[in-house]
Design a protein around this motif. Sequence first.
Motif, PDB file in Angstrom:
ATOM      1  N   ARG A 425      10.430  27.640 167.463  1.00 32.92           N
ATOM      2  CA  ARG A 425       9.870  27.304 166.149  1.00 32.92           C
ATOM      3  C   ARG A 425       8.946  28.443 165.732  1.00 32.92           C
ATOM      4  NH1 ARG A 425      11.224  21.699 164.630  1.00 32.92           N
ATOM      5  NH2 ARG A 425      12.347  20.964 166.457  1.00 32.92           N
ATOM      6  N   PHE A 426       9.231  29.015 164.567  1.00 34.97           N
ATOM      7  CA  PHE A 426       8.492  30.198 164.133  1.00 34.97           C
ATOM      8  C   PHE A 426       7.812  29.924 162.797  1.00 34.97           C
ATOM      9  CE2 PHE A 426      12.378  31.704 166.374  1.00 34.97           C
ATOM     10  CZ  PHE A 426      11.755  32.171 167.532  1.00 34.97           C
ATOM     11  N   PRO A 427       6.541  29.537 162.802  1.00 30.38           N
ATOM     12  CA  PRO A 427       5.832  29.314 161.531  1.00 30.38           C
ATOM     13  C   PRO A 427       5.684  30.615 160.751  1.00 30.38           C
ATOM     14  CG  PRO A 427       4.302  29.257 163.374  1.00 30.38           C
ATOM     15  CD  PRO A 427       5.685  29.318 163.969  1.00 30.38           C
ATOM     16  N   LYS A 428       5.672  30.502 159.426  1.00 34.36           N
ATOM     17  CA  LYS A 428       5.579  31.672 158.550  1.00 34.36           C
ATOM     18  C   LYS A 428       4.422  31.497 157.563  1.00 34.36           C
ATOM     19  CE  LYS A 428       9.515  32.994 160.365  1.00 34.36           C
ATOM     20  NZ  LYS A 428       9.573  34.107 161.341  1.00 34.36           N
ATOM     21  N   MET A 429       3.944  32.636 157.068  1.00 34.80           N
ATOM     22  CA  MET A 429       2.914  32.631 156.024  1.00 34.80           C
ATOM     23  C   MET A 429       3.490  33.255 154.764  1.00 34.80           C
ATOM     24  SD  MET A 429      -1.006  34.104 156.077  1.00 34.80           S
ATOM     25  CE  MET A 429      -0.730  35.854 155.795  1.00 34.80           C
ATOM     26  N   LEU A 430       3.265  32.610 153.632  1.00 37.95           N
ATOM     27  CA  LEU A 430       3.709  33.114 152.338  1.00 37.95           C
ATOM     28  C   LEU A 430       2.491  33.552 151.542  1.00 37.95           C
ATOM     29  CD1 LEU A 430       5.917  33.520 150.146  1.00 37.95           C
ATOM     30  CD2 LEU A 430       5.499  31.151 149.444  1.00 37.95           C
ATOM     31  N   VAL A 431       2.508  34.806 151.063  1.00 37.65           N
ATOM     32  CA  VAL A 431       1.442  35.334 150.217  1.00 37.65           C
ATOM     33  C   VAL A 431       2.011  35.521 148.817  1.00 37.65           C
ATOM     34  CG1 VAL A 431      -0.213  37.190 149.850  1.00 37.65           C
ATOM     35  CG2 VAL A 431       0.412  36.521 152.182  1.00 37.65           C
ATOM     36  N   VAL A 432       1.405  34.878 147.826  1.00 38.43           N
ATOM     37  CA  VAL A 432       1.857  34.983 146.445  1.00 38.43           C
ATOM     38  C   VAL A 432       0.881  35.884 145.688  1.00 38.43           C
ATOM     39  CG1 VAL A 432       2.492  33.733 144.367  1.00 38.43           C
ATOM     40  CG2 VAL A 432       2.836  32.675 146.598  1.00 38.43           C
ATOM     41  N   CYS A 433       1.359  37.056 145.302  1.00 39.35           N
ATOM     42  CA  CYS A 433       0.496  38.059 144.666  1.00 39.35           C
ATOM     43  C   CYS A 433       0.439  37.862 143.157  1.00 39.35           C
ATOM     44  CB  CYS A 433       0.997  39.456 144.982  1.00 39.35           C
ATOM     45  SG  CYS A 433       1.044  39.826 146.757  1.00 39.35           S
ATOM     46  N   GLU A 434      -0.545  38.496 142.549  1.00 37.87           N
ATOM     47  CA  GLU A 434      -0.702  38.358 141.099  1.00 37.87           C
ATOM     48  C   GLU A 434       0.266  39.228 140.320  1.00 37.87           C
ATOM     49  OE1 GLU A 434      -4.492  40.426 139.705  1.00 37.87           O
ATOM     50  OE2 GLU A 434      -4.921  39.964 141.805  1.00 37.87           O
ATOM     51  N   ASP A 435       0.660  40.385 140.872  1.00 37.76           N
ATOM     52  CA  ASP A 435       1.684  41.204 140.241  1.00 37.76           C
ATOM     53  C   ASP A 435       2.242  42.175 141.272  1.00 37.76           C
ATOM     54  OD1 ASP A 435       0.085  43.621 140.321  1.00 37.76           O
ATOM     55  OD2 ASP A 435      -1.006  42.834 138.595  1.00 37.76           O
ATOM     56  N   THR A 436       3.271  42.902 140.862  1.00 44.69           N
ATOM     57  CA  THR A 436       3.968  43.775 141.803  1.00 44.69           C
ATOM     58  C   THR A 436       3.122  44.953 142.254  1.00 44.69           C
ATOM     59  OG1 THR A 436       4.947  44.953 139.930  1.00 44.69           O
ATOM     60  CG2 THR A 436       6.235  43.167 140.910  1.00 44.69           C
ATOM     61  N   TYR A 437       2.068  45.277 141.505  1.00 48.02           N
ATOM     62  CA  TYR A 437       1.210  46.385 141.906  1.00 48.02           C
ATOM     63  C   TYR A 437       0.341  46.012 143.112  1.00 48.02           C
ATOM     64  CZ  TYR A 437       2.549  48.155 137.329  1.00 48.02           C
ATOM     65  OH  TYR A 437       3.283  48.595 136.245  1.00 48.02           O
ATOM     66  N   VAL A 438       0.106  44.725 143.274  1.00 44.53           N
ATOM     67  CA  VAL A 438      -0.752  44.265 144.360  1.00 44.53           C
ATOM     68  C   VAL A 438       0.030  44.138 145.674  1.00 44.53           C
ATOM     69  CG1 VAL A 438      -2.274  42.377 145.123  1.00 44.53           C
ATOM     70  CG2 VAL A 438      -2.257  43.083 142.730  1.00 44.53           C
ATOM     71  N   THR A 439       1.337  43.913 145.567  1.00 41.35           N
ATOM     72  CA  THR A 439       2.147  43.699 146.768  1.00 41.35           C
ATOM     73  C   THR A 439       1.983  44.807 147.797  1.00 41.35           C
ATOM     74  OG1 THR A 439       3.763  42.459 145.465  1.00 41.35           O
ATOM     75  CG2 THR A 439       4.476  43.249 147.616  1.00 41.35           C
ATOM     76  N   PRO A 440       2.099  46.097 147.438  1.00 42.13           N
ATOM     77  CA  PRO A 440       1.909  47.149 148.447  1.00 42.13           C
ATOM     78  C   PRO A 440       0.509  47.127 149.069  1.00 42.13           C
ATOM     79  CG  PRO A 440       2.937  48.042 146.465  1.00 42.13           C
ATOM     80  CD  PRO A 440       2.465  46.677 146.122  1.00 42.13           C
ATOM     81  N   CYS A 441      -0.482  46.720 148.289  1.00 43.39           N
ATOM     82  CA  CYS A 441      -1.844  46.633 148.819  1.00 43.39           C
ATOM     83  C   CYS A 441      -1.936  45.556 149.890  1.00 43.39           C
ATOM     84  CB  CYS A 441      -2.833  46.336 147.695  1.00 43.39           C
ATOM     85  SG  CYS A 441      -2.877  47.579 146.377  1.00 43.39           S
ATOM     86  N   VAL A 442      -1.274  44.430 149.644  1.00 43.79           N
ATOM     87  CA  VAL A 442      -1.279  43.346 150.630  1.00 43.79           C
ATOM     88  C   VAL A 442      -0.571  43.785 151.908  1.00 43.79           C
ATOM     89  CG1 VAL A 442      -0.432  41.019 151.125  1.00 43.79           C
ATOM     90  CG2 VAL A 442      -1.404  41.538 148.881  1.00 43.79           C
ATOM     91  N   VAL A 443       0.565  44.450 151.753  1.00 40.09           N
ATOM     92  CA  VAL A 443       1.312  44.921 152.923  1.00 40.09           C
ATOM     93  C   VAL A 443       0.468  45.898 153.731  1.00 40.09           C
ATOM     94  CG1 VAL A 443       3.327  46.219 153.676  1.00 40.09           C
ATOM     95  CG2 VAL A 443       3.549  44.533 151.842  1.00 40.09           C
TER      96      VAL A 443
END
Length: 960
Positions: A425-443
């Motif tokens: 069983r592999f739990p996952k985390m979902l991060v919902v960003c405000e826009d596509t510019y923030v996604t690389p910052c989260v990564v």
Amino acid sequence: MNINNLILAKNLTKLTNQASEGLETGKAPILEQVTPTTAKLLKWWFQTDFCDNRAFNFHAGQRQAILNTIYAHEVLGAKTLQALYVQVAPDELLADKDLLNELSQPKHAHPKYCLKMATGTGKTWVLQTLLIWQALNKQALPDDERFTRHFLIVAPGLIVYERLLDAFRGKGSHFASSDIAHYHSLFVPDTYREQIDHFVQTNVCTKDEIGSKVTGNGMIAITNWHLLVDDEQNDITPCSPDPKHVVKSLLPISPGKSAGNALEQLDRNYLRGAVLDYLADLSELMVFNDEAHHIHTSKKAGEISEVEWQKSLLTIAASKDNRFVQIDFSATPYNQVGTPKKARKVYFPHISVDFELKTAMRTGLVKSLVLDKRKEIGALPFKVKAERDADGKPILSEGQRVMLRAGLAKLTKLETDFAKIDPQRFPKMLVVCEDTYVTPCVVAFLQEEGLKEKEIMAIDSTRKGELKPSEWQAVREHLFDVDSHATPRVIVSVLMLREGFDVNNICVIVPLRTTGSIILLEQTIGRGLRLMWREPEYSDIKQENRHRINQGKEPQSLIDILSIVEHPAFQHFYDELMQEGLVATTSEESEEGSSTGDLITVGLREDYAKYDFAIPFILREADESLQQHDIDHKTLAPFDTLTLSQLNKMIGKGDVFTSQDVQSKTLFGDYRIDGGIMTATGYNDFVARLTNRLSAVLSAPITKSAKTYANKSHFPYLQINQAKLAGWIDNYIRHRLFNTHFIPLEDENWRVLLLDVVAQHIITTLARALLAAENTEMTAIAEVTHRYLSEVPKLTLRESASLPVNKCIYERLPYPTKSGGFEKSFIELANHDGHVEAFCKINEQKHYFVRLRYVKDDGLPAYYSPDFLVRTQSAIYLVETKAQAQMNHPNVQRKQRAAVAWCDRINELTLEQRQKRDWHYVLLGEDLFYEWRDKNARLDELLHFAKLRPLDEKKQAGLW
């Protein structure tokens, strides 16, 4: 207009439930109000007798959605939405003029239903069920306008589109993996299965095949709505003076646009129009809109207006009248009106069933919600949006960083605790960003926190939430299989995964978006609502969690709990759920406990083999075969009543003879004799008839009917080599019949064979010889295979509802948390009885192979598993523990009969094949158990006394 009271759904549900009362027993009024085909389907879907024989069934929300739709469309037969209101909620129309005006619009001038069902509660199953209902009825009643075989299924985007294709066609277009095939025992009775399989396989069309694929007398077209709508039209009104609009209306291409003249773009524009024309030309159509909140209305400058897809629907429906039916599915069927601070919901007027998130949470059909309220989260400033550095590049705010750290901490704890119960069983985390510019910052931040590149999956999308086609195929397979793999651990997205991303293992959500959209929030939460732990052994602890949450307490475990890192912008949404006892909060102090509560995994003990049970399965019964032994004519009795010369004197010459068997009166010889010599052909025919008489109807009763004789001869008594039998007859006639060498074709000797007394002697003598040669020999012992309880290497159970044992393959055995006192006492007595060598409690789901088949009192087959297996020195007992009130239930007694018969079959095997012990069945009542236990009786004595013994047929008939 006050449609937020959902009065249509409430009143329709009340009417439907009245008509469906008794459906579980097959005697509901609705069964007389619908077609015979629908009645059969309703019984198959909801009658208890059929439901009990399936591992999966419709839950209450799905059941209500199916029944409400069938009742409204088939029983009430409303041809417009307004007509449905007239029959179901007439008072609402009189009291609300705005509602009446709304229902008078063209978009409601056909049968139209909206099924409001919470995310994760199986909308696709309902869609498929309604499609089957329509298709089978159309097949049976081709002229009935209420039914159709043409369907259009519309998805809001690529993810849902691909999921729907998989549901109907199967993954990789392998139909066996489709929902229709995999869950056929739920969707359709066996009598209709081949028909539905053929209909689905031959009629499914992808979005590129609509209007061009040759289908089999129907259509199941699946598309996303983008195929049917020109995006540019959203910004242009029909009467716009814009030069671009004028040029676009006159020219087939768009000058000045880099992709405007591309052949692919021109093809898409052309096909879009062709598809609309094709759908509009169909005489009938049922449209299923999945995630229908996308396609009804849009808001501009505070006003609600139709979106282009709704206009396309009107174009398609224009020529069909009531033969166009629209069924919408949505967890959020409303528009958000007003400013973000004063937003309010306006529900769709055609909501015909309401199975909301709160109900799904209360009944345990989706995960329960908890908010992670940490001290550092509480100290965050309300501004949790991304910031900009000195160069204007986006960077994460400190608040966002803390939220991500909180989510990672919860994820790590879940991974550690869940692995102790089930490493797969592999739990996952979902991060919902405000826009596509923030996604690389989260990564980048997650990597700084120690995550590897493969542990993070970023799904970038366009501003409308769509991946580019070139990127989609590379992501799709990995994305939908995340439940089965340890990586990725974290999934980062903006809008792409707001719906249709239906995986089970999302356990932590970090919402970084600050939008005030309630719809978007509900859709985001919906991605993590699907159950992760569906097995029955987790039901008790999940129910206790819901009870504690309802009381405002923290849950004791995080089994099927969705943790949301609190975001201040959504506090009003959480507060509403908290007031209804549906959302709990966790604090830092609660992190010290286990995420799995008192759940533990119990494996096999080291010396489990000596406590194991080998369950015999008879693959082939012991074989007895007839051995062919040659008949020696020298051992057969001759005909000695009259001599051959005496017989010849009796018959004379030149007569007509007809031979007839004196027992059965069967004619087998009719020869005209003209004084000449009988030919060889005639003698051979005579022998052939004797052979047929002996082999085919030796045991047949007496008959003078040639027809009866012919019918009986179709089922031979002896299936042996008839040529060999004919040889035995010929040898007997020539060498033994008259105790001399007899030549039938010499001096008219054949004539004596036609005499009844001689023919009967031949038949009788050879018949006795054949019966004597029918020696049966055991050619093969029964072929038996064994299944071992140890094939299930571990059990998951609650430590507080289990006992340590030392005579079982497992170290602990569970008992029910409710009304489990009897089983607990049985385990204790078995564990301490020195005459019990081994025992085990059967887990119906894990030890699925330990089950017996029986016929219920209504005549339908069913399966059940005994509660315990107990081995003593001389016997193995299948023990069914029952409360005293249940002992005389008809089905309990039928289980007895099936179990005794099964044990009798097992006891016919060799000792080695049944663990060198006799097998017995014990139906143990609570009163008898406690009476013997309190008198210090041994368990093996009690089981020997209570076992059900084989009875002769007369006693057995009297007992049952």
